[in-house]
Design an enzyme around this catalytic site. Sequence first.
Site, PDB file in Angstrom:
ATOM      1  N   ASP A   1       5.456  -5.290   9.519  1.00 55.91           N
ATOM      2  CA  ASP A   1       6.740  -4.928  10.346  1.00 55.91           C
ATOM      3  C   ASP A   1       6.628  -5.693  11.630  1.00 55.91           C
ATOM      4  O   ASP A   1       7.923  -6.153  12.141  1.00 55.91           O
ATOM      5  CB  ASP A   1       6.765  -3.213  10.724  1.00 55.91           C
ATOM      6  CG  ASP A   1       7.028  -2.700   9.452  1.00 55.91           C
ATOM      7  OD1 ASP A   1       7.578  -3.199   8.430  1.00 55.91           O
ATOM      8  OD2 ASP A   1       6.807  -1.322   9.676  1.00 55.91           O
TER       9      ASP A   1
ATOM     10  N   ARG B   1       0.902  -1.057  -0.165  1.00 55.32           N
ATOM     11  CA  ARG B   1      -0.019   0.006  -0.218  1.00 55.32           C
ATOM     12  C   ARG B   1       1.051   1.330   0.225  1.00 55.32           C
ATOM     13  O   ARG B   1       1.717   1.379   0.915  1.00 55.32           O
ATOM     14  CB  ARG B   1      -0.847   0.042   1.297  1.00 55.32           C
ATOM     15  CG  ARG B   1      -1.785   0.876   1.516  1.00 55.32           C
ATOM     16  CD  ARG B   1      -2.733   0.474   2.718  1.00 55.32           C
ATOM     17  NE  ARG B   1      -1.953   0.911   3.906  1.00 55.32           N
ATOM     18  CZ  ARG B   1      -2.751   1.485   4.752  1.00 55.32           C
ATOM     19  NH1 ARG B   1      -4.098   1.658   4.817  1.00 55.32           N
ATOM     20  NH2 ARG B   1      -2.288   1.827   6.056  1.00 55.32           N
TER      21      ARG B   1
ATOM     22  N   ASP C   1       1.502  -1.762  12.504  1.00 54.62           N
ATOM     23  CA  ASP C   1       1.844  -2.198  11.068  1.00 54.62           C
ATOM     24  C   ASP C   1       2.116  -3.681  11.079  1.00 54.62           C
ATOM     25  O   ASP C   1       3.318  -4.126  11.600  1.00 54.62           O
ATOM     26  CB  ASP C   1       3.053  -1.723  10.402  1.00 54.62           C
ATOM     27  CG  ASP C   1       3.395  -1.930   8.939  1.00 54.62           C
ATOM     28  OD1 ASP C   1       3.370  -3.248   8.687  1.00 54.62           O
ATOM     29  OD2 ASP C   1       3.535  -1.127   8.277  1.00 54.62           O
TER      30      ASP C   1
ATOM     31  N   THR D   1      -0.953   7.741  -0.958  1.00 50.14           N
ATOM     32  CA  THR D   1      -2.003   7.441  -1.689  1.00 50.14           C
ATOM     33  C   THR D   1      -2.884   6.505  -0.930  1.00 50.14           C
ATOM     34  O   THR D   1      -4.321   6.596  -1.136  1.00 50.14           O
ATOM     35  CB  THR D   1      -1.795   7.482  -3.017  1.00 50.14           C
ATOM     36  OG1 THR D   1      -1.325   5.991  -3.119  1.00 50.14           O
ATOM     37  CG2 THR D   1      -1.116   8.279  -3.939  1.00 50.14           C
TER      38      THR D   1
HETATM   39  C1  PRP Z   1      -0.794  -3.893   5.174  1.00 46.55           C
HETATM   40  C2  PRP Z   1      -1.636  -5.168   5.458  1.00 46.55           C
HETATM   41  C3  PRP Z   1      -2.857  -5.329   4.242  1.00 46.55           C
HETATM   42  C4  PRP Z   1      -2.901  -3.736   3.766  1.00 46.55           C
HETATM   43  C5  PRP Z   1      -4.046  -3.102   4.275  1.00 46.55           C
HETATM   44  O1  PRP Z   1       0.136  -4.246   4.030  1.00 46.55           O
HETATM   45  O2  PRP Z   1      -1.148  -6.319   5.557  1.00 46.55           O
HETATM   46  O3  PRP Z   1      -2.280  -5.918   2.990  1.00 46.55           O
HETATM   47  O4  PRP Z   1      -1.706  -2.954   4.493  1.00 46.55           O
HETATM   48  O5  PRP Z   1      -4.520  -2.020   3.949  1.00 46.55           O
HETATM   49  P1  PRP Z   1      -5.625  -1.523   3.187  1.00 46.55           P
HETATM   50  O6  PRP Z   1      -6.790  -2.260   3.248  1.00 46.55           O
HETATM   51  O7  PRP Z   1      -5.664  -0.216   3.039  1.00 46.55           O
HETATM   52  O8  PRP Z   1      -5.053  -1.998   1.706  1.00 46.55           O
HETATM   53  P2  PRP Z   1       1.404  -3.394   3.614  1.00 46.55           P
HETATM   54  O9  PRP Z   1       0.863  -2.493   2.433  1.00 46.55           O
HETATM   55  O10 PRP Z   1       1.862  -2.518   4.700  1.00 46.55           O
HETATM   56  O11 PRP Z   1       2.381  -4.303   3.072  1.00 46.55           O
HETATM   57  P3  PRP Z   1       3.324  -5.489   4.035  1.00 46.55           P
HETATM   58  O12 PRP Z   1       2.215  -6.606   4.273  1.00 46.55           O
HETATM   59  O13 PRP Z   1       4.421  -5.847   2.967  1.00 46.55           O
HETATM   60  O14 PRP Z   1       3.870  -4.802   5.176  1.00 46.55           O
HETATM   61  N1  URA Z   2      -1.800  -2.129   7.240  1.00 47.59           N
HETATM   62  C1  URA Z   2      -1.438  -2.314   8.746  1.00 47.59           C
HETATM   63  O1  URA Z   2      -0.473  -3.298   8.738  1.00 47.59           O
HETATM   64  N2  URA Z   2      -1.693  -1.871   9.663  1.00 47.59           N
HETATM   65  C2  URA Z   2      -2.832  -1.058   9.696  1.00 47.59           C
HETATM   66  O2  URA Z   2      -3.505  -0.747  10.553  1.00 47.59           O
HETATM   67  C3  URA Z   2      -3.558  -0.744   8.379  1.00 47.59           C
HETATM   68  C4  URA Z   2      -2.849  -1.219   7.319  1.00 47.59           C
END
Ligand code: PRP
Ligand code: URA
Length: 206
Positions: free
Chosen positions: A200, A101, A197, A105
């Site tokens: 993370d 994400r 997150d 944006t």
């Molecule tokens: C996080 C989470 C989802 C997304 C949710 O992933 O694991 O995939 O955000 O957000 P949304 O519903 O607003 O799309 P992230 O983009 O942080 O990637 P990662 O899993 O690689 O940390």
């Molecule tokens: N992605 C995450 O990992 N945590 C949140 O709270 C929202 C999006």
Amino acid sequence: MLTVLDHALIKHKLTIMRQADTSTYIFKQNLDEIAKLMAYEVTRNIPLKEIPIRTPICDTTGYELDQKIVLVPILRAGIGLVDGFRDIIPTAKIGHIGIFRDEKTLEPHEYFAKFPKDMDKSIVIVTDPMLATGGSASAAITNIKKRGAQKILLVCLVGVPEGVARIEQDHPDVDITLAALDEKLNEVGYIVPGLGDAGDRLFGTI
Ligand code: PRP
Ligand code: URA
């Protein structure tokens, strides 16, 4: 349809995960345990077929799963639910879809996709700990539908009404299961109270 699992063990374990001082190791351990409980719940009504079997005592009728199951974690964080699901459904095949994400944006960006054969004949379970705006899950489901999948379940740990509404609008045929429905998104798109997150915290990249 939205189902929020109401289970004392899930509430207890999710509370441990939410706390800011929980280590990566304990975070993953509780995620594994919750994933098993969620796998048990979401597979409750999947189709079975009758098969003739012989017990040590007599011939009788047993049951086996009538459809293949494919797990599709949304990378990275969705991987965290796979071990628990595989413990309960060891015959499941695994597809992967990489989506991150954009921090500003909040739009999803896909960077990887690889799926097993026969998506059209399988029950596809998409996993991701977080359903925030719903953009990532919606994009993943759109891709999975292009592979012919007809029956898709979305399983997330924590969601908010915004994310649920997005999936219900974009994919009304997809059943959503959450361990908790939280209050809202904050001004930078994080779930409140949430758990931070997820990727993370799961992989120690804080
Ligand atoms: C996080 C989470 C989802 C997304 C949710 O992933 O694991 O995939 O955000 O957000 P949304 O519903 O607003 O799309 P992230 O983009 O942080 O990637 P990662 O899993 O690689 O940390
Ligand atoms: N992605 C995450 O990992 N945590 C949140 O709270 C929202 C999006």
